[in-house]
Design a protein around this motif. Sequence first.
Motif, PDB file in Angstrom:
ATOM      1  N   GLU A   2      13.034 -15.188 -76.963  1.00 25.04           N
ATOM      2  CA  GLU A   2      11.795 -14.434 -76.831  1.00 25.04           C
ATOM      3  C   GLU A   2      11.350 -14.370 -75.373  1.00 25.04           C
ATOM      4  O   GLU A   2      11.362 -15.393 -74.673  1.00 25.04           O
ATOM      5  N   ALA A   3      10.992 -13.184 -74.927  1.00 21.78           N
ATOM      6  CA  ALA A   3      10.394 -13.021 -73.598  1.00 21.78           C
ATOM      7  C   ALA A   3       8.975 -12.516 -73.819  1.00 21.78           C
ATOM      8  O   ALA A   3       8.764 -11.572 -74.594  1.00 21.78           O
ATOM      9  N   ILE A   4       8.030 -13.170 -73.189  1.00 16.50           N
ATOM     10  CA  ILE A   4       6.627 -12.777 -73.393  1.00 16.50           C
ATOM     11  C   ILE A   4       6.004 -12.406 -72.050  1.00 16.50           C
ATOM     12  O   ILE A   4       5.791 -13.264 -71.191  1.00 16.50           O
ATOM     13  N   ASP A   5       5.806 -11.114 -71.861  1.00 13.27           N
ATOM     14  CA  ASP A   5       5.139 -10.580 -70.675  1.00 13.27           C
ATOM     15  C   ASP A   5       5.715 -11.174 -69.378  1.00 13.27           C
ATOM     16  O   ASP A   5       4.980 -11.739 -68.558  1.00 13.27           O
ATOM     17  N   SER A   7       8.617  -7.800 -72.613  1.00  3.97           N
ATOM     18  CA  SER A   7       8.418  -8.590 -73.837  1.00  3.97           C
ATOM     19  C   SER A   7       9.399  -8.127 -74.903  1.00  3.97           C
ATOM     20  O   SER A   7       9.614  -6.912 -75.069  1.00  3.97           O
ATOM     21  N   ARG A  56      11.674  -9.868 -78.693  1.00  2.80           N
ATOM     22  CA  ARG A  56      12.024 -11.039 -79.494  1.00  2.80           C
ATOM     23  C   ARG A  56      13.339 -10.729 -80.195  1.00  2.80           C
ATOM     24  O   ARG A  56      13.491  -9.678 -80.829  1.00  2.80           O
ATOM     25  N   GLY A  82       4.410 -15.088 -67.188  1.00 10.39           N
ATOM     26  CA  GLY A  82       4.957 -14.927 -68.531  1.00 10.39           C
ATOM     27  C   GLY A  82       5.897 -16.073 -68.873  1.00 10.39           C
ATOM     28  O   GLY A  82       6.062 -17.007 -68.080  1.00 10.39           O
TER      29      GLY A  82
END
Lengths: 260, 267
Positions: A7-10, A26, A28, A61
């Motif tokens: 997962e990459a978040i912002d 972002s 997943r 992030g």
Amino acid sequence: MSHHLVEAIDVYYAYPDGHHALQGISFRISHGESVAVVGANGAGKSTLLMLLLGLMFPARGEVRVGDALVTRKTLPLVRKAMGMVLQDPDDQLFMPTVFDDVAFGPRNAGLDEREVARHAESALQAVGISHLRGRAPFKLSGGEKRAASIATVLSMLPDILVMDEPTAGLDPRARRMVKDLLRGFSHTKIIASHDLELVWELCERTLVLTQGTVAADGPTRQVLGDAALMERCGLEVPYGLRACPQCGFTPATGRPTANA
Amino acid sequence: MNNTSLHDMRRLEDLARLDTFVHRRHPVVKLLTTLAFLGVVVSFGRYEIGPLLPLVFYPVVVLSAAEIPAVPLLKRVLWAAPLILGVGVLNPLLEHGQVLVGGLALSRGWLTFLSLSLKSLLTVTAALLLIATTGMENVAAALRSLGVPRLFVLQLLLTYRYISVLGEEVERTLKAYALRAPGQHGVQRAAWGSMVGQLLLRTVDRAERVYQAMCLRGFAGEYHGGAGARISATDLAYGLSWGLFFAIARVYDIPALLGALTLGGWM
């Protein structure tokens, strides 16, 4: 721990020279998915892969692999779960023999030599190059080098395979061999590539990056078939998805297009 | 540097994969034998050339038993020649006086130069033979098992690897230069600076990518070599035989003894 979740978040990342490579990415990726990351040169594909594996860390992030936030402390955990095949096999193969290269990861994991040999042999078999075990990597052909690079990662039994341009610089036969090889793996796969035919054949989901942002994230068929999107992101609809101007037949779908 | 020279650089690694009596000996034994040889060679005085000569036996026997071709090895020995000549060439100029050798009056300067050259030839050959019969990775593992600090071993190993990385980059750069400078012999002096700078940046970049690949596969500063096989009786016998020979060669002046024996026999 659910190793298979990425997962990459912002996520933001800027290089020291001020170039903003990623600007708010972002996504997943779940267990078993094959996801392609495509984009023009400089879109941020390689930077993204390096952030996923903790070779660099986001300026803002966060990146998560399973339950773990990717930080210096969690690197051993992250790299056990994820194996990365670099774009240039010559960077990946640095030991005197193919076997030593494939055994490098298991040896670092502290396995005893019998276990190391078992892991290495099984990885060599998986990519069909057991006969090359005693050869010097620099003497292999492009396709063999690529297979050996993949074996160096497989020997560590990762849950997730990350690949940067797995078919770059290969002749058609070697390219076909790598594609067949990748198709046979049940791992979660993240493949950054300019080879859209490969993406079409192997990945059910595609992320399109442009100027460090996600321009599209969806089913490969839909994303690669969107000519306007492809054009906007500096890409082209793969030949297999283009209708024949004469008869309207589209090779990838095996059907005539609706407007032909 | 062309393809051939890059191939030459990797020849030692190829040779290390041969399977001969010498190759099968334990790396620690071969390392200690080589260190003993080096120690004995450098322990001789600057004017002692005669007693050094029997030590030539060691590289000759290893070369032959390990089936190492002499020419590529000697080529590498020659790479060290400029350094040896650079250091030793001043001896004939700075050291005056004469010494009597077997009734012949020889210049001290030339004698020390000869002694230095012979010692260098023997030590460089022995070191190269160690790598050609053992492989750098095994030499590194042997050093670690002898308690040499991790950082030192790692530095040695990575420097050795860097040579081939540098070689590859030099090859590419020279090829690109030659293609755009037809008719030129070598690289123009004006381009040297930028070329060396480019080479440094590119090799650092490449070395960093190789290091990343190592880290991605769990490398954390400790190099783990292959199987640590036990030292066998044959390994011990190999090491002890050479040790005995080196000791005899160090204690007795074998050529002088042989000479005396021969002359005594004739008389």
